[in-house]
Design a protein around this motif. Sequence first.
Motif, mmCIF file in Angstrom:
data_model
loop_
_atom_site.group_PDB
_atom_site.id
_atom_site.type_symbol
_atom_site.label_atom_id
_atom_site.label_comp_id
_atom_site.label_asym_id
_atom_site.label_seq_id
_atom_site.Cartn_x
_atom_site.Cartn_y
_atom_site.Cartn_z
ATOM 1 N N PHE A 55 -49.082 -22.948 -0.549
ATOM 2 C CA PHE A 55 -50.353 -22.612 -0.333
ATOM 3 C C PHE A 55 -50.414 -23.281 1.066
ATOM 4 C CE2 PHE A 55 -54.135 -25.086 0.270
ATOM 5 C CZ PHE A 55 -55.383 -24.026 0.104
ATOM 6 N N VAL A 56 -49.503 -24.641 1.726
ATOM 7 C CA VAL A 56 -50.147 -25.112 2.840
ATOM 8 C C VAL A 56 -48.798 -23.800 3.853
ATOM 9 C CG1 VAL A 56 -48.819 -26.769 4.179
ATOM 10 C CG2 VAL A 56 -50.233 -27.181 1.860
ATOM 11 N N GLY A 57 -47.978 -23.913 3.549
ATOM 12 C CA GLY A 57 -46.664 -23.232 3.548
ATOM 13 C C GLY A 57 -47.460 -21.624 5.044
ATOM 14 N N TYR A 58 -47.998 -21.208 3.521
ATOM 15 C CA TYR A 58 -49.042 -19.652 3.656
ATOM 16 C C TYR A 58 -50.299 -19.637 4.853
ATOM 17 C CZ TYR A 58 -46.897 -15.792 0.713
ATOM 18 O OH TYR A 58 -45.831 -15.211 -0.366
ATOM 19 N N ARG A 59 -50.596 -20.711 4.391
ATOM 20 C CA ARG A 59 -52.114 -20.938 5.534
ATOM 21 C C ARG A 59 -50.951 -21.642 7.413
ATOM 22 N NH1 ARG A 59 -53.081 -20.388 1.199
ATOM 23 N NH2 ARG A 59 -55.436 -20.385 0.969
ATOM 24 N N PHE A 60 -49.888 -22.439 7.106
ATOM 25 C CA PHE A 60 -49.858 -22.281 8.460
ATOM 26 C C PHE A 60 -48.753 -21.171 9.309
ATOM 27 C CE2 PHE A 60 -45.714 -23.600 10.604
ATOM 28 C CZ PHE A 60 -46.008 -24.283 11.651
ATOM 29 N N VAL A 61 -47.832 -20.171 7.995
ATOM 30 C CA VAL A 61 -47.065 -19.315 8.914
ATOM 31 C C VAL A 61 -48.464 -18.173 9.396
ATOM 32 C CG1 VAL A 61 -45.142 -17.660 7.878
ATOM 33 C CG2 VAL A 61 -45.301 -19.977 7.373
ATOM 34 N N LEU A 62 -48.945 -17.380 8.283
ATOM 35 C CA LEU A 62 -49.936 -16.037 8.271
ATOM 36 C C LEU A 62 -50.985 -16.593 10.036
ATOM 37 C CD1 LEU A 62 -50.492 -15.303 4.975
ATOM 38 C CD2 LEU A 62 -49.087 -14.298 6.445
ATOM 39 N N LYS A 63 -50.687 -17.912 10.265
ATOM 40 C CA LYS A 63 -51.638 -17.942 11.190
ATOM 41 C C LYS A 63 -50.940 -17.121 12.852
ATOM 42 C CE LYS A 63 -54.262 -22.246 10.594
ATOM 43 N NZ LYS A 63 -54.651 -23.625 10.818
ATOM 44 N N ARG A 64 -50.057 -17.200 13.239
ATOM 45 C CA ARG A 64 -48.880 -16.450 14.094
ATOM 46 C C ARG A 64 -48.571 -14.752 13.641
ATOM 47 N NH1 ARG A 64 -44.088 -19.208 14.876
ATOM 48 N NH2 ARG A 64 -43.707 -17.368 14.862
ATOM 49 N N GLN A 65 -49.019 -14.605 14.646
ATOM 50 C CA GLN A 65 -49.214 -13.390 14.799
ATOM 51 C C GLN A 65 -48.116 -12.320 13.888
ATOM 52 O OE1 GLN A 65 -52.257 -12.432 15.813
ATOM 53 N NE2 GLN A 65 -52.705 -11.297 18.073
ATOM 54 N N ALA A 66 -46.849 -12.604 13.921
ATOM 55 C CA ALA A 66 -45.345 -12.300 13.329
ATOM 56 C C ALA A 66 -44.565 -13.250 12.716
ATOM 57 C CB ALA A 66 -45.325 -10.991 14.429
ATOM 58 N N PRO A 67 -44.458 -12.617 12.146
ATOM 59 C CA PRO A 67 -42.958 -13.571 11.394
ATOM 60 C C PRO A 67 -42.164 -14.120 13.042
ATOM 61 C CG PRO A 67 -42.479 -11.232 10.675
ATOM 62 C CD PRO A 67 -43.755 -11.363 11.356
ATOM 63 N N ALA A 68 -41.217 -15.005 12.656
ATOM 64 C CA ALA A 68 -39.936 -15.362 13.610
ATOM 65 C C ALA A 68 -39.010 -13.853 13.808
ATOM 66 C CB ALA A 68 -39.509 -16.567 12.964
ATOM 67 N N PHE A 69 -38.722 -13.291 12.532
ATOM 68 C CA PHE A 69 -37.643 -12.525 12.522
ATOM 69 C C PHE A 69 -37.401 -11.151 12.231
ATOM 70 C CE2 PHE A 69 -35.631 -16.976 12.065
ATOM 71 C CZ PHE A 69 -35.197 -16.938 13.229
ATOM 72 N N ASP A 70 -38.996 -10.884 12.393
ATOM 73 C CA ASP A 70 -39.395 -9.220 12.434
ATOM 74 C C ASP A 70 -40.335 -9.342 12.617
ATOM 75 O OD1 ASP A 70 -39.786 -7.051 10.605
ATOM 76 O OD2 ASP A 70 -39.714 -7.420 8.793
ATOM 77 N N ARG A 71 -41.031 -7.941 13.455
ATOM 78 C CA ARG A 71 -42.332 -7.461 13.503
ATOM 79 C C ARG A 71 -43.211 -7.565 13.193
ATOM 80 N NH1 ARG A 71 -39.590 -1.801 15.667
ATOM 81 N NH2 ARG A 71 -37.641 -2.609 16.172
ATOM 82 N N THR A 72 -43.427 -7.367 11.153
ATOM 83 C CA THR A 72 -44.981 -7.654 10.766
ATOM 84 C C THR A 72 -44.599 -8.393 9.690
ATOM 85 O OG1 THR A 72 -44.652 -5.804 10.313
ATOM 86 C CG2 THR A 72 -46.177 -5.124 11.814
ATOM 87 N N PHE A 73 -45.196 -8.951 8.693
ATOM 88 C CA PHE A 73 -45.569 -9.415 7.120
ATOM 89 C C PHE A 73 -45.305 -8.674 6.693
ATOM 90 C CE2 PHE A 73 -47.213 -13.539 9.992
ATOM 91 C CZ PHE A 73 -46.404 -14.150 9.817
ATOM 92 N N HIS A 74 -44.826 -8.671 5.799
ATOM 93 C CA HIS A 74 -44.696 -7.796 4.450
ATOM 94 C C HIS A 74 -45.727 -8.263 3.686
ATOM 95 C CE1 HIS A 74 -41.817 -4.906 6.895
ATOM 96 N NE2 HIS A 74 -41.228 -6.597 7.256
#
Length: 145
Positions: A55-74
Amino acid sequence: MLRVVSAALIGLVFGIGIVVSGMANPAKVLNFFDVFGTWDPSLMLVMASALVVTFVGYRFVLKRQAPAFDRTFHLPTKRNLDVPLIAGSALFGIGWGIAGFCPGGAIPALGSGELSPLIFVAAMIGGILGANGLRAAFARRRVLA
């Protein structure tokens, strides 16, 4: 290369968590399901902890434009409940209750040297291949009809 290294490190952390929490031990999992016998409620704590972290991780990570090592979130796009989802979930739960393993616990348990996780993983791979074969056969049948 960084994608592969980060995936390996994440898998390692997950596997260590599974082993430390006891979820690689099928007896511990089966004791959770034995409500009227040797019930072990610790699996609830593991699941609750995983939910909080997710729950916490998704809210933190999905605030980013893209993941650290990919172009988009899958992320999953499917929102409806259908027969394959319900049937697959039921089979997963039944198999977990019978064997005491789920994929997340069985793969780290392969390192134990015991035969049961090896049998489970082989059966799991067979089930995946069989399901993919059935899905392809049904798709071909629809095209021919």
